[in-house]
Design a protein around this motif. Structure first.
Motif, PDB file in Angstrom:
ATOM      1  N   ASP A  15     113.485  52.647  -8.021  1.00 15.38           N
ATOM      2  CA  ASP A  15     113.079  51.535  -8.901  1.00 15.38           C
ATOM      3  C   ASP A  15     112.593  52.127 -10.217  1.00 15.38           C
ATOM      4  O   ASP A  15     111.770  53.055 -10.216  1.00 15.38           O
ATOM      5  CB  ASP A  15     111.957  50.729  -8.206  1.00 15.38           C
ATOM      6  CG  ASP A  15     111.807  49.344  -8.826  1.00 15.38           C
ATOM      7  OD1 ASP A  15     112.004  49.206 -10.058  1.00 15.38           O
ATOM      8  OD2 ASP A  15     111.486  48.407  -8.063  1.00 15.38           O
ATOM      9  N   SER A  17     110.832  50.605 -12.379  1.00 16.22           N
ATOM     10  CA  SER A  17     109.501  50.095 -12.734  1.00 16.22           C
ATOM     11  C   SER A  17     108.454  50.832 -11.904  1.00 16.22           C
ATOM     12  O   SER A  17     108.392  50.688 -10.688  1.00 16.22           O
ATOM     13  CB  SER A  17     109.435  48.587 -12.451  1.00 16.22           C
ATOM     14  OG  SER A  17     108.103  48.217 -12.186  1.00 16.22           O
ATOM     15  N   ASP A  20     106.329  48.487  -9.643  1.00 18.57           N
ATOM     16  CA  ASP A  20     107.028  47.971  -8.465  1.00 18.57           C
ATOM     17  C   ASP A  20     107.255  49.066  -7.433  1.00 18.57           C
ATOM     18  O   ASP A  20     107.121  48.846  -6.219  1.00 18.57           O
ATOM     19  CB  ASP A  20     108.387  47.378  -8.877  1.00 18.57           C
ATOM     20  CG  ASP A  20     108.232  46.047  -9.597  1.00 18.57           C
ATOM     21  OD1 ASP A  20     107.072  45.570  -9.679  1.00 18.57           O
ATOM     22  OD2 ASP A  20     109.248  45.503 -10.062  1.00 18.57           O
ATOM     23  N   ARG A  23     104.133  49.867  -5.582  1.00 18.79           N
ATOM     24  CA  ARG A  23     103.790  48.799  -4.636  1.00 18.79           C
ATOM     25  C   ARG A  23     104.610  48.947  -3.352  1.00 18.79           C
ATOM     26  O   ARG A  23     104.089  48.845  -2.242  1.00 18.79           O
ATOM     27  CB  ARG A  23     104.061  47.449  -5.293  1.00 18.79           C
ATOM     28  CG  ARG A  23     103.616  46.305  -4.414  1.00 18.79           C
ATOM     29  CD  ARG A  23     103.982  44.967  -4.936  1.00 18.79           C
ATOM     30  NE  ARG A  23     103.988  44.000  -3.845  1.00 18.79           N
ATOM     31  CZ  ARG A  23     104.579  42.844  -3.885  1.00 18.79           C
ATOM     32  NH1 ARG A  23     105.240  42.492  -4.970  1.00 18.79           N
ATOM     33  NH2 ARG A  23     104.512  42.029  -2.860  1.00 18.79           N
ATOM     34  N   ALA A  24     105.906  49.201  -3.539  1.00 19.23           N
ATOM     35  CA  ALA A  24     106.767  49.352  -2.366  1.00 19.23           C
ATOM     36  C   ALA A  24     106.338  50.568  -1.556  1.00 19.23           C
ATOM     37  O   ALA A  24     106.297  50.544  -0.320  1.00 19.23           O
ATOM     38  CB  ALA A  24     108.221  49.490  -2.805  1.00 19.23           C
ATOM     39  N   ASP A  59     116.404  48.894  -6.473  1.00 20.54           N
ATOM     40  CA  ASP A  59     116.267  47.807  -7.452  1.00 20.54           C
ATOM     41  C   ASP A  59     117.618  47.582  -8.105  1.00 20.54           C
ATOM     42  O   ASP A  59     118.343  48.521  -8.422  1.00 20.54           O
ATOM     43  CB  ASP A  59     115.210  48.216  -8.500  1.00 20.54           C
ATOM     44  CG  ASP A  59     114.881  47.045  -9.426  1.00 20.54           C
ATOM     45  OD1 ASP A  59     115.057  45.873  -8.977  1.00 20.54           O
ATOM     46  OD2 ASP A  59     114.468  47.297 -10.574  1.00 20.54           O
ATOM     47  N   ALA A  91     115.659  40.342  -9.093  1.00 15.00           N
ATOM     48  CA  ALA A  91     114.660  39.469  -9.697  1.00 15.00           C
ATOM     49  C   ALA A  91     114.955  38.011  -9.390  1.00 15.00           C
ATOM     50  O   ALA A  91     114.074  37.177  -9.371  1.00 15.00           O
ATOM     51  CB  ALA A  91     114.612  39.705 -11.206  1.00 15.00           C
ATOM     52  N   LYS A 112     112.612  39.637  -5.698  1.00 13.06           N
ATOM     53  CA  LYS A 112     111.254  39.833  -6.219  1.00 13.06           C
ATOM     54  C   LYS A 112     110.766  38.495  -6.795  1.00 13.06           C
ATOM     55  O   LYS A 112     111.578  37.763  -7.387  1.00 13.06           O
ATOM     56  CB  LYS A 112     111.274  40.862  -7.355  1.00 13.06           C
ATOM     57  CG  LYS A 112     111.596  42.281  -6.923  1.00 13.06           C
ATOM     58  CD  LYS A 112     111.595  43.173  -8.173  1.00 13.06           C
ATOM     59  CE  LYS A 112     111.833  44.623  -7.839  1.00 13.06           C
ATOM     60  NZ  LYS A 112     111.860  45.489  -9.032  1.00 13.06           N
ATOM     61  N   PRO A 113     109.532  38.154  -6.724  1.00 13.96           N
ATOM     62  CA  PRO A 113     108.499  38.906  -6.007  1.00 13.96           C
ATOM     63  C   PRO A 113     108.602  38.651  -4.497  1.00 13.96           C
ATOM     64  O   PRO A 113     108.947  37.570  -4.085  1.00 13.96           O
ATOM     65  CB  PRO A 113     107.208  38.321  -6.574  1.00 13.96           C
ATOM     66  CG  PRO A 113     107.569  36.917  -6.949  1.00 13.96           C
ATOM     67  CD  PRO A 113     109.017  36.927  -7.351  1.00 13.96           C
ATOM     68  N   ASP A 116     104.611  41.660   0.918  1.00 16.44           N
ATOM     69  CA  ASP A 116     104.646  43.008   1.502  1.00 16.44           C
ATOM     70  C   ASP A 116     105.159  42.995   2.937  1.00 16.44           C
ATOM     71  O   ASP A 116     105.950  43.843   3.353  1.00 16.44           O
ATOM     72  CB  ASP A 116     103.246  43.635   1.481  1.00 16.44           C
ATOM     73  CG  ASP A 116     102.882  44.079   0.054  1.00 16.44           C
ATOM     74  OD1 ASP A 116     103.746  43.894  -0.849  1.00 16.44           O
ATOM     75  OD2 ASP A 116     101.768  44.599  -0.135  1.00 16.44           O
TER      76      ASP A 116
END
Lengths: 486, 128
Positions: A15, A17, A20, A23-24, A59, A91, A112-113, A116
């Motif tokens: 990814d 970003s 992101d 977070r993953a 992504d 997205a 996304k979003p 989790d």
């Protein structure tokens, strides 16, 4: 593919970003070994080096190599990366895009979003799929390796007689590449194998005569699956060239030996015969009696030599059956008639209880030998006034021929080994039946049948052999017996 | 069974091809006693040579197991010669399975050990 040292499965997050990606990573690192790549190009580089992840979370929108391009790369047939599961992140959730992603090779899709828990659950599901796939591939690899290293040439043949599979040994045996074997009619490759006839014989397990392919000799074994549920036939060809040459030499030696033994014996018999014919009326009774007994002993010695040679032949050349469609009932009847004078001479009643015809696919001469041996033994061992019954009974796809006598029976200790080659029960009380029953077994075995005996001392014996029968309808009820000849 | 003795049952001459000396002598003796005119060969090679002087008036008693040239080769050679194609042949063998194509090669089979009566009966049928 191999798990990282932690034992946990490897998951990649690709990814651009950083937020992101982080977070993953956090979401997945409790369960998996996670590695993060900030763009597709770096991931591609690592794919070349390995180790590979079970799952790659990609992504869609990335500068340079996009997610969809990464998917296409992983799925391109030349890469052999099919074991990597791909989860595509996007997205937006539009059908056209989902379809494009799946077509490119993604296994799953998450927009996304995401929550989790959902990412974790989807990755776990993909890890499970990866594990299943690995197992399937391992199993397939093992089977492929087994087939590739099999010393036998193997062919699978479908119901239409078309070869659907051939292993590397088969390529060697036929001296043709796989593409020239698979898809052909088996009769083009092995004209001597009549599969239609084999199926007609209702047999599932067949040993055929040796066949020559090029310079080599192969011993074929055929398994025919019962009709229905994808009929097919497996043919295994074992290279027996070397063994057969040795056996041929040994058999030659045996035949020369047997011939050398038989000639003087024939001369002895003939001389004795002439002596009795020309001087029979002038010889004293006791001399004549000795002469008769000598002749009988020489004759039985001769019979033993013949049996020995027969047995050597069975063991040797994988002896060739000259099979034809024949009526077993007729064979039993005529063989019994041939032996009737012997039975009458010994005052034994010989009955034939058959109703026919019953078709089998066999060697007339050899099967006649089996029947003659069983009836001959019964006559030999049944005392005067005794009764022998020869029967033929159909049972399902089998036909059982049995010879029942009311003679002295066979001791229990002799029964288990009575048909065994080179084995005679210790202290066996069955005289002279040594080689004959071994020959019976060899012949019946070669026909894909079975032999057996039941006996009660004092009440007689029942010898039987079963053969596959050739009638199309093999599920008919057992036929009733009818005494047609007494 | 007894065979009636006949002074001269047939003018045919009989070639006995048998490698065992005593059997050869016995067969010759026996055929002589039955009024035939037997001659004998002890091996395959001399038998093949002997074929040149045979004609349709002969009968052959042939052992399959012979030194130099096997009996089956002699039989094939015999059947390949136009003059000898129809010569009656009695094959003597101890192995009843030795000649599965007996009918094809037009031979009579006498399985060893044969008895005198059977052999003579076969010779008479062959020479009839």
């Amino acid at each position: 593919m191999s798990p990282p040292p932690s034992g946990r499965r490897l998951v990649w997050v690709v990814d651009d970003s950083p937020l992101d990606a982080e977070r993953a990573r956090r979401c997945l690192s409790s369960d998996f070994e996670v590695e993060v790549f900030p763009d597709g190009a770096l991931a591609l580089e690592r794919l070349a080096a390995g180790p590979h992840p079970d799952v790659c979370v990609v992504d869609w929108m990335m500068p340079g190599v996009s997610g969809i391009e990464l998917c296409r790369f992983v799925r391109s047939p030349t890469q052999q990366l099919s074991h990597i599961q791909l989860l595509l992140l996007t997205a937006q959730q539009e059908t056209a895009q989902i379809v494009e992603g799946l077509v490119a090779g993604a296994n799953d899709f998450l927009s996304k979003p995401y929550a989790d828990a959902e990412l974790r659950a989807r990755v776990q599901a993909l890890v499970r799929s990866a594990a299943l796939m690995r197992r399937a591939e391992d199993a397939e690899g093992t089977v492929r390796q087994l087939l590739a290293t099999s010393p036998d040439a193997l062919l699978a043949v479908d119901a239409a007689g078309v070869v659907t599979f051939a292993n590397p040994e088969a390529e060697r045996a036929f001296a043709r590449p796989l593409r020239e074997i698979a898809g052909r009619q088996v009769s083009e490759l092995l004209p001597m194998v009549e599969l239609g006839q084999l199926r007609g014989a209702g047999e599932t397990h067949l040993s055929l005569p040796d066949m020559a392919l090029g310079e080599n000799i192969y011993a074929p074994v055929v398994r025919v699956r019962p009709p229905g549920g994808g009929t097919y036939t497996v043919i295994a060809l074992r290279d027996v060239t070397k063994r057969r040459r040795q056996e041929a030499r040994r058999l030659d030696f045996y035949s020369i030996l047997a011939h050398d033994l038989r000639s003087p014996l024939s001369a002895i018999l003939l001389r004795g015969d002439m002596l009795m014919r020309r001087r029979g009326d002038t010889l004293p009774a006791d001399v004549l009696s000795h002469l008769h007994k000598t002749q009988a002993n020489v004759a039985s010695l001769m019979a033993m030599i013949n049996e020995f040679l027969d047995l050597a032949r069975f063991e040797g050349m994988g002896f060739v059956l000259e099979r034809e469609e024949l009526d077993l009932v007729d064979l039993v009847r005529t063989t019994a008639e041939d032996l009737r004078p012997l039975a009458e001479a010994r005052q034994v009643q010989l009955q034939v209880a058959v109703s026919g015809p019953v078709g089998v696919f066999g060697d007339r001469g050899r099967l006649g030998q089996v029947v003659a041996n069983l009836i001959g033994n019964a006559i030999k061992f049944t005392p005067a006034k005794g009764t022998i019954v020869a029967q033929v009974a159909v049972n399902g796809h089998c036909v059982e021929t049995s010879v029942v006598d009311d003679g002295p029976g066979i001791p229990a200790d002799a029964l288990p080994t009575i048909f065994e080659r080179y084995t005679r029960a210790v202290g066996a009380s069955v005289p002279g039946s040594g080689l004959g029953l071994m020959i019976v077994r060899e012949i019946v075995d070669a026909h894909g049948g079975s032999v057996g005996v039941t006996s009660t001392p004092g009440h007689g014996s029942r010898f039987w052999f079963r053969l596959p029968r050739t009638e199309a309808d093999s599920r008919s009820r057992p036929r009733e017996l009818r005494v047609v000849n007494q | 069974m007894t065979v009636e003795w006949k002074a001269a049952p047939d003018a045919r001459r009989i070639l006995v091809i048998e490698d065992h000396a005593d059997l050869r002598e016995l067969l010759t003796e026996l055929l002589n006693a039955e009024g035939y005119t037997p001659e004998a060969c002890a091996d395959g090679r001399s038998a093949i040579e002997r074929l040149d002087s045979l004609d349709g008036g002969w009968c052959v008693i042939l052992d399959l197991h012979l030194p130099h040239v096997p009996g089956i080769e002699i039989l094939r050679e015999l059947r390949n010669r136009a003059a000898l194609r129809d010569v009656p042949v009695i094959v003597t063998t101890a192995d009843p399975h030795a000649m599965r194509d007996a009918a094809e090669l037009n031979v009579r089979l006498v399985v060893k050990p044969f008895d005198v009566d059977d052999l003579i009966a076969e010779v008479r049928r062959a020479c009839a």
